[in-house]
Design an enzyme around this catalytic site. Structure first.
Site, PDB file in Angstrom:
ATOM      1  CD  GLU A 275      -5.466 -43.523  14.767  1.00  0.00           C
ATOM      2  OE1 GLU A 275      -4.225 -43.368  14.646  1.00  0.00           O
ATOM      3  OE2 GLU A 275      -6.062 -44.509  14.302  1.00  0.00           O
ATOM      4  CG  LEU A 276      -0.565 -38.466  19.758  1.00  0.00           C
ATOM      5  CD1 LEU A 276      -1.535 -38.416  20.945  1.00  0.00           C
ATOM      6  CD2 LEU A 276       0.786 -39.020  20.205  1.00  0.00           C
TER       7      LEU A 276
ATOM      8  CB  ILE B  87      15.562 -21.271  -1.288  1.00  0.00           C
ATOM      9  CG1 ILE B  87      16.450 -20.331  -0.481  1.00  0.00           C
ATOM     10  CG2 ILE B  87      16.137 -22.670  -1.250  1.00  0.00           C
ATOM     11  CD1 ILE B  87      17.833 -20.070  -1.071  1.00  0.00           C
TER      12      ILE B  87
ATOM     13  CD  GLU C  70      10.388 -25.512  -5.204  1.00  0.00           C
ATOM     14  OE1 GLU C  70      10.026 -26.281  -4.292  1.00  0.00           O
ATOM     15  OE2 GLU C  70      11.550 -25.098  -5.326  1.00  0.00           O
TER      16      GLU C  70
ATOM     17  CD1 TRP D 266      15.037 -36.796   4.014  1.00  0.00           C
ATOM     18  CD2 TRP D 266      14.270 -35.080   2.799  1.00  0.00           C
ATOM     19  NE1 TRP D 266      15.595 -35.643   4.517  1.00  0.00           N
ATOM     20  CE2 TRP D 266      15.136 -34.578   3.801  1.00  0.00           C
ATOM     21  CE3 TRP D 266      13.671 -34.179   1.921  1.00  0.00           C
ATOM     22  CZ2 TRP D 266      15.431 -33.212   3.934  1.00  0.00           C
ATOM     23  CZ3 TRP D 266      13.945 -32.816   2.053  1.00  0.00           C
ATOM     24  CH2 TRP D 266      14.813 -32.349   3.054  1.00  0.00           C
TER      25      TRP D 266
ATOM     26  CD  GLU E 249      18.261 -36.005   6.636  1.00  0.00           C
ATOM     27  OE1 GLU E 249      18.063 -34.774   6.537  1.00  0.00           O
ATOM     28  OE2 GLU E 249      17.419 -36.838   6.312  1.00  0.00           O
TER      29      GLU E 249
ATOM     30  CG  HIS F 247      18.928 -24.565  -0.657  1.00  0.00           C
ATOM     31  ND1 HIS F 247      19.283 -23.473   0.103  1.00  0.00           N
ATOM     32  CD2 HIS F 247      17.998 -25.243   0.057  1.00  0.00           C
ATOM     33  CE1 HIS F 247      18.573 -23.495   1.225  1.00  0.00           C
ATOM     34  NE2 HIS F 247      17.793 -24.554   1.228  1.00  0.00           N
TER      35      HIS F 247
ATOM     36  CD  GLU G 176      19.035 -23.362   8.343  1.00  0.00           C
ATOM     37  OE1 GLU G 176      18.364 -24.147   7.657  1.00  0.00           O
ATOM     38  OE2 GLU G 176      19.131 -23.443   9.563  1.00  0.00           O
TER      39      GLU G 176
ATOM     40  CG  HIS H 233      13.573 -22.052   9.954  1.00  0.00           C
ATOM     41  ND1 HIS H 233      14.759 -21.555   9.469  1.00  0.00           N
ATOM     42  CD2 HIS H 233      13.414 -23.271   9.374  1.00  0.00           C
ATOM     43  CE1 HIS H 233      15.295 -22.450   8.649  1.00  0.00           C
ATOM     44  NE2 HIS H 233      14.500 -23.490   8.585  1.00  0.00           N
TER      45      HIS H 233
HETATM   46  N1  GLN Z   1      13.664 -25.606  -3.348  1.00  0.00           N
HETATM   47  C1  GLN Z   1      13.120 -26.050  -2.117  1.00  0.00           C
HETATM   48  C2  GLN Z   1      12.154 -25.008  -1.574  1.00  0.00           C
HETATM   49  O1  GLN Z   1      12.372 -23.872  -1.753  1.00  0.00           O
HETATM   50  C3  GLN Z   1      14.190 -26.312  -1.082  1.00  0.00           C
HETATM   51  C4  GLN Z   1      13.617 -26.789   0.219  1.00  0.00           C
HETATM   52  C5  GLN Z   1      14.624 -27.251   1.235  1.00  0.00           C
HETATM   53  O2  GLN Z   1      15.754 -26.840   1.225  1.00  0.00           O
HETATM   54  N2  GLN Z   1      14.239 -28.070   2.151  1.00  0.00           N
HETATM   55  O3  GLN Z   1      11.183 -25.303  -0.932  1.00  0.00           O
HETATM   56 ZN    ZN Z   2      16.511 -25.294   2.599  1.00  0.00          ZN
END
Ligand code: GLN
Ligand code: ZN
Length: 729
Positions: free
Chosen positions: A17-18, A405, A458, A535, A579, A615, A639, A668
């Site tokens: 809801e928020l 990527i 993708e 994840w 992470e 990646h 990155e 980004h």
């Molecule tokens: N192959 C994924 C994409 O291009 C990699 C995404 C990611 O690094 N978070 O979306």
């Molecule tokens: Zn990435």
């Protein structure tokens, strides 16, 4: 003393809801009043649920609209200088600084957002405060007014704030000064704030969270001093989580603090430092994973602690990290019987507290799974790099090859098609046809741009982890298990509950469809084992190393099928490898051994002539270069543009000998970089890394971008590669 509570509360709402109210407010379709009412209503509902379950202390964040660290910046009036020109909000239910607060979190056309980063080793992201030696902390009164209102409604309210030590430790110093020089002044500001809270009707305790104390942070003398001062102003509970509380308890005992919350799930320690002088809220119910608690075991632990001093029951950390309730989740009954989301965890806390008080017994967990799997015995080594390089020469790539990527824009049409498929409004065949048309378009555009190694884009993937979880055995993709990731953004981590295996190929037909359309190599595209675990909610009845190997074996089969279908280049993404890195250095080696091992297991089955890419993103990789080398991928894209190519020095220093593509376009933001900018980044790369190893690519996937900016930026990128090639000869 508190006997039953949870460490802290989520705010996004059982049905997001928020999120909806926030996004409505941002696009002017929800009024300020409605947003404020929604936040208050969600807060009150949560407190009511805690009351109904039998808890006797109710954590409150006040009305928190985005992030708890950002809340503190607002409370102490230290939002960045650059948002200060944004006018205050009229008095209509929202805090006066709400537009400055949102501008700090999200940016506006005029001002940049503050950095956002991961909250310890979780998937929650906080907004990084920007402080300097000139920062002055004031105490805001609106927050206090909020708490006052809630306290009147509900005695037993326990305001929860991030503590001063963690706040400073996680802030960024914008002038290079040691932010801990600010600690005495900040302590005074906290003292003023908490003494007012302590005088607020309905408030018995104030909770300060200091999770930084479970990491390698070691300025414990400062911690002691600070809390000796603060404890004079309120009844304090200090919470740590995500690691062992013992060092924090050692530092804080005798300071006058009234109680501790300790995470006894992550680190089932006996807390030798706890003397029983302060009360202990034992976090025996896991706040960040979704499994039912073994109540019998937990009660045993509680009783042994209770023999040493006053003990109450809590969760190991905030319930922010798990979905609200199992109620709306479609599940088979066996899996359901093993799970506990937020609401079920609250009930567990209450049950345990009652049993502790009354001396009754509780049944042991009977759903024990038969975790018998062991680490894989398949090979994890490829042949030496030189041999692979020779075998891959016939790929016929130019120097400084260009690639992307993986993902291309997830357009509204793609999302709509997926929603229609889920609702049964279009057939699977119709959906596939839509995706194939998209692939055709993506390939044509890449050819026109002159990229060297293509991707299928993708379009068929809702999310890089969920997509695979839906196709693997042993995984459940939830229908309503939303968890806040940051601000209004929520994710639905799938649940890895059993032995993982791959009943059928997952990506091969999409690869084939794309490769058929072009003579250029198309990369096969997969998500690596560590990211699949990072994840997801992962079973905790066997070591992560064993689970990671199962995912890796499934991926290995997929990779071999892609190879059989003709893929010469296969990318296995591991954006999350950084992470899961443990919070304490002493635990790094053990983690990296299985994390790297699982990647190698996934990728080691291929022929020498097959080029493996990986990646990584989301964080500076300088400290992990050795890990990247250990992965032994032929090519790694990283990155880099966003942090000004900081990784180059580390690459040079390590004598990096594998292929590498430091990102030269920060994806980004929607801004199209200038030719000069990208040329400069490419030159920097060429000057630091052997050009024979270099690839030219963006920072990350392009799914969140729009086509016009993608095409314009990739044109710049391809031109930059051509310019640099010309300069090489
Ligand atoms: N192959 C994924 C994409 O291009 C990699 C995404 C990611 O690094 N978070 O979306
Ligand atoms: Zn990435």
């Amino acid at each position: 003393m508190i006997s039953a509570t949870v460490t802290s509360v989520p705010r996004i709402g059982p049905n997001r809801e928020l999120k909806k109210a926030l996004e409505g407010y941002w696009n002017d379709s929800t009024s300020a009043r409605e947003l404020a009412t929604t936040a208050t209503r969600l807060h009150n509902q949560y407190t009511d649920a805690l009351v109904a379950a039998g808890c006797d202390s109710f954590p409150t964040l006040g009305r928190s609209y985005y992030d708890q660290i950002l809340d503190l910046c607002s409370i102490f009036d230290v939002l960045p200088e650059r948002v200060q020109n944004i006018p205050s909000h009229p008095n209509d239910g929202l805090p006066a600084d709400i537009d400055r607060y949102f501008a700090t979190a999200r940016g506006t056309a005029e001002v940049a957002a503050s950095a956002m980063t991961k909250w310890f080793d979780t998937n929650y992201h906080y907004i990084v405060p920007e402080l300097s030696r000139d920062t002055v902390f004031k105490v805001g009164y609106e927050y206090l007014a909020d708490i006052r209102e809630q306290g009147v409604r509900n005695p037993g309210l326990r305001p929860v704030l991030i503590g001063p030590v963690t706040f400073l430790a996680l802030s960024k110093s914008i002038d290079g000064s040691d932010l801990f020089d600010l600690l005495p002044e900040l302590t005074q500001a906290y003292a003023r704030l908490i003494s007012r809270l302590a005088r607020t009707e309905g408030v018995d305790y104030v909770q300060l969270d200091e999770p930084i104390l479970v990491t390698d942070f070691d300025r414990f003398n400062l911690v002691r001093e600070t809390y000796t001062t603060l404890a004079e102003h309120a009844n304090l509970v200090v919470a740590t989580y995500f690691g062992c509380a013992n060092r924090a308890i050692e530092a804080l005992s005798g300071t006058g603090v009234k109680g501790f919350i300790a995470d006894l799930v992550t680190s089932p320690s006996e807390l030798p430092a706890w003397t029983g002088e302060e009360f202990l809220l034992a976090g025996v119910v896991d706040g960040r994973n979704v499994w039912r608690t073994d109540l019998h075991q937990a009660l045993k632990l509680l009783r042994s602690l209770a023999a040493r001093g006053p003990v109450g029951v809590s969760t190991s950390c905030s319930l922010l990290h798990v979905p609200y309730s199992l109620e709306n989740e479609q599940l088979d009954e066996h899996l359901r019987s093993r799970l506990a989301f937020g609401a079920e965890k609250i009930a567990e806390v209450a049950t345990l507290a009652q049993a502790l008080k009354e001396g009754t017994d509780l049944p042991a967990l009977e759903t024990a799974t038969d975790a018998t799997a062991t680490r894989s015995t398949l090979g994890r080594n490829r042949t030496p790099l030189e041999r692979r390089r020779q075998a891959q020469e016939d790929l016929g790539l130019p120097p400084l090859p260009t690639t992307t990527i993986g993902s291309f824009p997830q357009t509204p049409e793609i999302r709509r098609a997926r929603a229609q498929l889920v609702r049964g409004e279009i057939t699977a065949d119709a959906y596939d046809a839509r995706m194939l048309a998209e692939i055709e378009d993506v390939i044509a555009r890449q050819e026109a741009l002159g990229l060297d190694v293509l991707v299928h884009g993708e379009p068929e993937r809702n999310d890089m982890v969920q997509y695979f979880s839906e196709q693997l055995e042993g995984y459940h993709a939830t229908s309503n298990g939303w968890v806040q990731s940051y601000g209004s953004r929520c994710v639905r981590p799938p649940i890895l509950f059993g032995d993982v295996s791959r009943p059928a190929p997952m990506t091969v037909r999409w690869y084939e469809a794309a490769q058929k359309l072009t003579d250029k190599p198309v990369k096969g595209m997969l998500t690596g084992p560590v990211t699949m675990l990072a994840w997801s909610f992962v079973r905790n009845d066997q070591p992560l190393a064993v689970t990671a190997d199962q995912v890796a074996e499934a991926l290995r089969e997929e990779i071999l099928d892609l190879e059989k279908a003709g893929a010469r280049i296969i990318q296995v993404d591991e954006p999350a490898i950084r992470e899961l890195l443990p919070l304490r250095k002493q635990d790094h080696a053990e983690y990296l051994e299985w994390a790297v091992g699982s990647f190698r297991l996934a990728t080691a089955g291929v022929k020498d002539s097959t080029q493996i890419h990986t990646h990584m993103c989301y964080s500076s990789f300088n400290e992990l270069i050795d890990t990247v080398i250990d992965l032994d991928a032929d090519v790694t894209s990283i990155e880099a543009a966003r942090n000004g190519m900081g990784v180059l020095a580390a690459l040079k220093q390590s004598g990096f000998h594998l292929g590498v593509g430091p990102g030269v376009w920060d994806i980004h933001s929607p801004r199209v970089p200038s030719q000069q900018e990208v040329d400069d980044l490419v030159s920097a790369a060429v000057n630091n890394v052997d050009p024979a190893l270099l690839w030219i690519n963006p920072d990350c996937g392009l799914k969140t971008r729009k086509w016009p900016e993608v095409e314009a930026s990739l044109k710049v990128l391809v031109t930059a590669a051509r310019n640099a090639r010309a300069a090489l000869v």
